[in-house]
Design an enzyme around this catalytic site. Sequence first.
Site, PDB file in Angstrom:
ATOM      1  N   ASP A 127       0.971  -1.219   0.013  1.00  0.00           N
ATOM      2  CA  ASP A 127      -0.017   0.082  -0.010  1.00  0.00           C
ATOM      3  C   ASP A 127       0.716   1.242   0.112  1.00  0.00           C
ATOM      4  OD1 ASP A 127      -1.471   2.252   0.667  1.00  0.00           O
ATOM      5  OD2 ASP A 127      -2.658   1.233   2.200  1.00  0.00           O
ATOM      6  N   LYS A 140      -3.357  11.865  -3.252  1.00  0.00           N
ATOM      7  CA  LYS A 140      -2.610  12.295  -2.671  1.00  0.00           C
ATOM      8  C   LYS A 140      -1.030  12.720  -3.139  1.00  0.00           C
ATOM      9  CE  LYS A 140      -4.221   8.597   0.645  1.00  0.00           C
ATOM     10  NZ  LYS A 140      -5.101   9.619   1.764  1.00  0.00           N
ATOM     11  N   CYS A 175      -8.664   6.647   9.859  1.00  0.00           N
ATOM     12  CA  CYS A 175      -8.905   5.358   9.233  1.00  0.00           C
ATOM     13  C   CYS A 175      -8.014   4.382  10.009  1.00  0.00           C
ATOM     14  CB  CYS A 175      -8.995   5.324   7.814  1.00  0.00           C
ATOM     15  SG  CYS A 175     -10.300   6.607   7.225  1.00  0.00           S
TER      16      CYS A 175
END
Length: 416
Positions: A207, A233, A372
């Site tokens: 990730d 991002k 998150c």
Amino acid sequence: MTTTATLPLDPEKYREDFPILQTDIHTDKRLVYLDNAATTQRPKQVIQALVDTYEKHYANVHRGIHWLSDQSTDLFEEARKKVARLIRADRLHEVIFTTGTTSSINLVARSWGDANVGPNDTILLTEMEHHSNIVPWQQLSQRTGCQLEFIPITDDGLLDLSSMDQLLTERTKLVALTAVSNVLGTINPLSQLIRQAHDHGALVLIDAAQSVPHMDSNVQSLDADFFVFSGHKMMGPSGVGVLYGKEAILEKMPPFLGGGSMIRRVRLDGFEPADLPAKFEAGTPPIVPAIGLGAAIDYLESIGLSRIDQYERALVTYAHEQLEELGGIKFLGPAPEHKAGIVSFLVDGVHAHDVAQLLDRQGVAVRAGHHCAMPLHKRLGIGASSRASFYFYNTLNEVDVFVDALKKAQALFRRR
Ligand code: C6P
């Protein structure tokens, strides 16, 4: 000591490209945007690429036999080339456009996971993962009965690799981990973990949502099997992301979403999937966001990812120094030398949400909450934290404004 003169880049050279950074909020406070891990801002060059595409080149891709569709298709495929160049992918069709990191991970969990994982298998994650790299695997576990295991973290926010011999076994089908924690800022030792996983016959998904925008990426030297990230991002538009996968693995995976574009042929009684990358790009793809992402990559490369990396580390070191001097702050995560441009913290006696609100009143945008990453916060024994996250356009002066704003917040709470 960190001073402007010793920094690897001058942010002022770039700030004028970002219209939003010239905004005053709450009447007279210049916006200090320190929420870059959530999403970054866009320079004029990216915004202009979007406007140009809509004004001059826009049509659907891979469909029309007309001039405009050819133009649009060329620009879209040019963006794929830029992504491949950025992450050093060997082949263009190893780059799949998705809508973001979350959808890329879900694609792998559904397509590769359902086809390859069974009740006796395990998926190895870490305790510092974002929900996007936990929940799709929990759903896979619900569908297949596979087990999830987690590499623990140390109290100072590094991966604790001391139990890897027990965690990584011949049952492990996949190791899925973040390159950089979105809360702790920790930079994980990817090469070492990928080597270990491969030695046990497991694949590895990285990730890279918090690393690709900030540092050099090389999927080939890493030997990553899957590598995923989001456009928004890294100054690109929202709604576009990337799944990189090794050709040999992607070739064997069944399509995930069905529909237009992902087929070679359709009959009433079945279909034949298209070749890569179309096999995984069902329907109209995020055409203009992908082109915008291409413009963002041009911009990033014109500065240089390793310079951005060094600069952000300098900012984080400076922020740590200033916050330590302030006192009453508990840092989450490791010392600056193990960190990317993320500083999460607790302020003695002030709730994380109050911290963020008080900072906002002084023009400083930070994020508060669990970011998150609820399991990580549970592991740390807290419900919420505040987080300042940097990009190359942030300045030492903005760090000073942030620390000064925190000082005022502390004073306010002391008076109560
Ligand atoms: N983290 C944050 O404020 P999407 O939403 O699909 O673009 O990215 C999800 C995601 C996956 N992995 C990591 C490591 C992430 O940091 C994120 C997004 C944002 O930290 C929004 S929650």
